[in-house]
Design a protein around this motif. Structure first.
Motif, PDB file in Angstrom:
ATOM      1  N   ASN A  87      42.754 139.440  64.588  1.00 53.66           N
ATOM      2  CA  ASN A  87      41.481 138.824  64.213  1.00 53.66           C
ATOM      3  C   ASN A  87      40.917 137.939  65.312  1.00 53.66           C
ATOM      4  OD1 ASN A  87      41.368 140.036  61.726  1.00 53.66           O
ATOM      5  ND2 ASN A  87      42.642 138.470  60.770  1.00 53.66           N
ATOM      6  N   GLU A  88      41.774 137.550  66.252  1.00 55.66           N
ATOM      7  CA  GLU A  88      41.297 136.701  67.342  1.00 55.66           C
ATOM      8  C   GLU A  88      40.751 137.470  68.517  1.00 55.66           C
ATOM      9  OE1 GLU A  88      44.099 133.714  68.545  1.00 55.66           O
ATOM     10  OE2 GLU A  88      44.459 133.395  66.423  1.00 55.66           O
ATOM     11  N   GLY A  89      40.776 138.786  68.419  1.00 53.21           N
ATOM     12  CA  GLY A  89      40.141 139.560  69.477  1.00 53.21           C
ATOM     13  C   GLY A  89      41.061 140.068  70.566  1.00 53.21           C
ATOM     14  N   TYR A  90      42.365 139.946  70.375  1.00 49.72           N
ATOM     15  CA  TYR A  90      43.278 140.588  71.328  1.00 49.72           C
ATOM     16  C   TYR A  90      43.152 142.096  71.196  1.00 49.72           C
ATOM     17  CZ  TYR A  90      45.736 136.330  72.605  1.00 49.72           C
ATOM     18  OH  TYR A  90      46.048 135.101  73.105  1.00 49.72           O
ATOM     19  N   THR A  91      43.355 142.778  72.301  1.00 54.26           N
ATOM     20  CA  THR A  91      43.465 144.231  72.268  1.00 54.26           C
ATOM     21  C   THR A  91      44.920 144.543  71.925  1.00 54.26           C
ATOM     22  OG1 THR A  91      41.830 144.353  74.035  1.00 54.26           O
ATOM     23  CG2 THR A  91      43.114 146.347  73.604  1.00 54.26           C
ATOM     24  N   ILE A  92      45.126 145.316  70.866  1.00 55.77           N
ATOM     25  CA  ILE A  92      46.495 145.554  70.381  1.00 55.77           C
ATOM     26  C   ILE A  92      46.745 147.045  70.197  1.00 55.77           C
ATOM     27  CG2 ILE A  92      48.049 145.223  68.395  1.00 55.77           C
ATOM     28  CD1 ILE A  92      46.797 142.470  67.995  1.00 55.77           C
ATOM     29  N   LEU A  93      47.877 147.509  70.704  1.00 59.69           N
ATOM     30  CA  LEU A  93      48.393 148.832  70.352  1.00 59.69           C
ATOM     31  C   LEU A  93      49.748 148.606  69.716  1.00 59.69           C
ATOM     32  CD1 LEU A  93      46.505 149.448  72.977  1.00 59.69           C
ATOM     33  CD2 LEU A  93      47.637 151.653  72.901  1.00 59.69           C
ATOM     34  N   ALA A  94      49.882 149.035  68.477  1.00 59.71           N
ATOM     35  CA  ALA A  94      51.121 148.777  67.737  1.00 59.71           C
ATOM     36  C   ALA A  94      51.696 150.070  67.182  1.00 59.71           C
ATOM     37  CB  ALA A  94      50.853 147.795  66.600  1.00 59.71           C
ATOM     38  N   VAL A  95      52.961 150.307  67.512  1.00 58.71           N
ATOM     39  CA  VAL A  95      53.711 151.372  66.855  1.00 58.71           C
ATOM     40  C   VAL A  95      54.395 150.725  65.662  1.00 58.71           C
ATOM     41  CG1 VAL A  95      55.658 152.964  67.057  1.00 58.71           C
ATOM     42  CG2 VAL A  95      54.135 152.599  69.007  1.00 58.71           C
ATOM     43  N   THR A  96      54.060 151.182  64.451  1.00 59.57           N
ATOM     44  CA  THR A  96      54.654 150.553  63.269  1.00 59.57           C
ATOM     45  C   THR A  96      54.639 151.522  62.102  1.00 59.57           C
ATOM     46  OG1 THR A  96      54.519 148.676  61.735  1.00 59.57           O
ATOM     47  CG2 THR A  96      52.435 149.529  62.559  1.00 59.57           C
ATOM     48  N   HIS A  97      55.545 151.284  61.161  1.00 61.76           N
ATOM     49  CA  HIS A  97      55.550 152.066  59.916  1.00 61.76           C
ATOM     50  C   HIS A  97      54.982 151.247  58.770  1.00 61.76           C
ATOM     51  CE1 HIS A  97      57.614 155.422  61.685  1.00 61.76           C
ATOM     52  NE2 HIS A  97      58.495 154.599  62.215  1.00 61.76           N
ATOM     53  N   GLU A  98      54.446 150.078  59.088  1.00 61.87           N
ATOM     54  CA  GLU A  98      53.914 149.213  58.037  1.00 61.87           C
ATOM     55  C   GLU A  98      52.499 149.655  57.670  1.00 61.87           C
ATOM     56  OE1 GLU A  98      55.669 147.055  56.444  1.00 61.87           O
ATOM     57  OE2 GLU A  98      57.427 147.281  57.740  1.00 61.87           O
ATOM     58  N   MET A  99      52.407 150.416  56.578  1.00 59.90           N
ATOM     59  CA  MET A  99      51.126 151.031  56.217  1.00 59.90           C
ATOM     60  C   MET A  99      50.080 149.995  55.800  1.00 59.90           C
ATOM     61  SD  MET A  99      51.260 154.176  56.814  1.00 59.90           S
ATOM     62  CE  MET A  99      52.654 154.699  57.769  1.00 59.90           C
ATOM     63  N   GLY A 100      50.520 148.913  55.173  1.00 61.43           N
ATOM     64  CA  GLY A 100      49.569 147.878  54.766  1.00 61.43           C
ATOM     65  C   GLY A 100      48.882 147.276  55.984  1.00 61.43           C
ATOM     66  N   PHE A 101      49.666 147.034  57.024  1.00 63.99           N
ATOM     67  CA  PHE A 101      49.113 146.499  58.274  1.00 63.99           C
ATOM     68  C   PHE A 101      48.156 147.519  58.885  1.00 63.99           C
ATOM     69  CE2 PHE A 101      49.243 146.069  62.917  1.00 63.99           C
ATOM     70  CZ  PHE A 101      48.876 144.739  63.066  1.00 63.99           C
ATOM     71  N   ALA A 102      48.579 148.770  58.908  1.00 60.32           N
ATOM     72  CA  ALA A 102      47.746 149.828  59.492  1.00 60.32           C
ATOM     73  C   ALA A 102      46.404 149.903  58.758  1.00 60.32           C
ATOM     74  CB  ALA A 102      48.474 151.165  59.418  1.00 60.32           C
ATOM     75  N   ARG A 103      46.477 149.863  57.426  1.00 58.91           N
ATOM     76  CA  ARG A 103      45.253 149.979  56.635  1.00 58.91           C
ATOM     77  C   ARG A 103      44.366 148.766  56.762  1.00 58.91           C
ATOM     78  NH1 ARG A 103      46.605 153.069  50.985  1.00 58.91           N
ATOM     79  NH2 ARG A 103      45.392 154.827  51.649  1.00 58.91           N
ATOM     80  N   GLY A 104      44.998 147.587  56.746  1.00 58.61           N
ATOM     81  CA  GLY A 104      44.216 146.360  56.653  1.00 58.61           C
ATOM     82  C   GLY A 104      43.703 145.832  57.976  1.00 58.61           C
ATOM     83  N   VAL A 105      44.372 146.173  59.069  1.00 59.06           N
ATOM     84  CA  VAL A 105      44.091 145.492  60.334  1.00 59.06           C
ATOM     85  C   VAL A 105      43.576 146.437  61.423  1.00 59.06           C
ATOM     86  CG1 VAL A 105      45.097 144.020  62.134  1.00 59.06           C
ATOM     87  CG2 VAL A 105      45.825 143.742  59.770  1.00 59.06           C
ATOM     88  N   ALA A 106      44.001 147.692  61.404  1.00 59.01           N
ATOM     89  CA  ALA A 106      43.659 148.591  62.518  1.00 59.01           C
ATOM     90  C   ALA A 106      42.188 148.989  62.496  1.00 59.01           C
ATOM     91  CB  ALA A 106      44.529 149.840  62.457  1.00 59.01           C
ATOM     92  N   ASP A 107      41.587 149.017  63.689  1.00 57.46           N
ATOM     93  CA  ASP A 107      40.251 149.599  63.839  1.00 57.46           C
ATOM     94  C   ASP A 107      40.374 151.119  63.861  1.00 57.46           C
ATOM     95  OD1 ASP A 107      38.732 147.142  64.310  1.00 57.46           O
ATOM     96  OD2 ASP A 107      39.946 147.004  66.118  1.00 57.46           O
ATOM     97  N   ARG A 108      41.482 151.569  64.426  1.00 58.90           N
ATOM     98  CA  ARG A 108      41.667 153.005  64.596  1.00 58.90           C
ATOM     99  C   ARG A 108      43.145 153.324  64.452  1.00 58.90           C
ATOM    100  NH1 ARG A 108      40.345 156.150  69.969  1.00 58.90           N
ATOM    101  NH2 ARG A 108      40.246 154.050  70.831  1.00 58.90           N
ATOM    102  N   ILE A 109      43.429 154.465  63.879  1.00 56.87           N
ATOM    103  CA  ILE A 109      44.824 154.889  63.735  1.00 56.87           C
ATOM    104  C   ILE A 109      44.994 156.203  64.476  1.00 56.87           C
ATOM    105  CG2 ILE A 109      46.634 155.539  62.113  1.00 56.87           C
ATOM    106  CD1 ILE A 109      45.462 153.591  60.163  1.00 56.87           C
ATOM    107  N   ILE A 110      46.116 156.306  65.148  1.00 56.94           N
ATOM    108  CA  ILE A 110      46.430 157.510  65.913  1.00 56.94           C
ATOM    109  C   ILE A 110      47.703 158.098  65.330  1.00 56.94           C
ATOM    110  CG2 ILE A 110      47.329 158.247  68.154  1.00 56.94           C
ATOM    111  CD1 ILE A 110      45.363 156.232  69.370  1.00 56.94           C
TER     112      ILE A 110
END
Length: 251
Positions: free
Chosen positions: A193-216
């Motif tokens: 939310n602070e504007g960092y550029t983030i690439l995250a490998v994770t299995h946490e679907m809630g995080f993926a859904r709630g926070v990601a701009d894009r999913i690969i």
């Protein structure tokens, strides 16, 4: 969090291939990441996700193709590699803290040695980040005295003290007990939310859904599907992704 459409491209990856001996781990991956974008990489084990993000700061060496970070091409030149590593911070599955150093010593080691900061400056900025991740009172303890979740938050604070613009997370919660996962994901969400550029490998679907701009979604060393998170989950197109989501979401 919407990315500014006029934001600059901070990472550009063109036709990247990577081999381990005969095994081709990445098979022509392309990706452009805008400044401030939060991207989550999903995929089964062995799909190439971790290899891919590790290639961005040359923890793995790609064999073909181009990787550019903030306009700096990733070459064999150690100066280019050092420059890129200053801009790109990495948080691993294992916390990689030195057990014989205090938390503060762990956090200030790189800024003092790499950025040539004074100890005072490194400790001041280190303390700021320890406070931000919610554990300033742990500064003089040793890693073995902290829980896994606290150690991972220290690892995040250590990365942030180096003041990178891009954060890479390689399954940062997979070594943690379930009750500690939440505290680490909260820190990651704040950073997103602070504007960092983030690439995250994770299995946490809630995080993926709630926070990601894009999913690969990756499999067999390729990017099979990419899209905004709502579309990705509600309307997956690739059969391999449908299968993957059905296995993950129904457990």
């Amino acid at each position: 969090m919407a990315v500014n459409p006029t934001a600059e491209n901070i990472i550009e990856i063109r036709d990247v291939h990577l081999w381990y001996g005969e095994f081709e781990a990445l098979k022509g991956v392309n990706l452009t990441v805008k400044q401030g974008e939060v991207i989550v990489l999903l995929g089964p084990s062995g799909s190439g996700k971790s290899t891919f993000i590790r290639a961005i700061n040359r923890l793995e060496e790609h064999g073909r193709g181009d990787i550019t970070v903030k306009g700096i091409p990733l070459t064999h030149d150690v100066r280019d590699i050092a420059e890129i590593r200053r801009e790109v911070g990495m948080v691993f599955q294992q916390f990689n803290l030195f057990p014989h150093l205090t938390i503060m010593e762990n956090i200030t080691l790189a800024p003092i040695n790499v950025r040539k900061w004074s100890r005072e400056k490194a400790e001041e900025i280190g303390m700021k980040w320890l406070t931000r991740v919610g554990i300033p009172e742990q500064a003089n303890k040793y890693p073995g005295q902290l829980s896994g979740g606290q150690q991972q938050r220290v690892a995040i604070a250590r990365t942030l003290t180096m003041e990178p613009e891009v954060l890479l997370f390689d399954e940062p919660t997979s070594a943690l007990d379930p009750e500690m996962v939440k505290e680490v994901l909260e820190v990651m969400s704040d950073l997103a939310n602070e504007g960092y550029t983030i690439l995250a490998v994770t299995h946490e679907m809630g995080f993926a859904r709630g926070v990601a701009d894009r999913i690969i979604f990756m499999d067999y060393g390729r990017i099979l599907e990419t899209g905004p998170s709502d579309e990705f989950f509600e309307n997956p197109k690739h059969d391999r992704l449908k299968l993957f989501l059905s296995q993950i979401l129904h457990h």
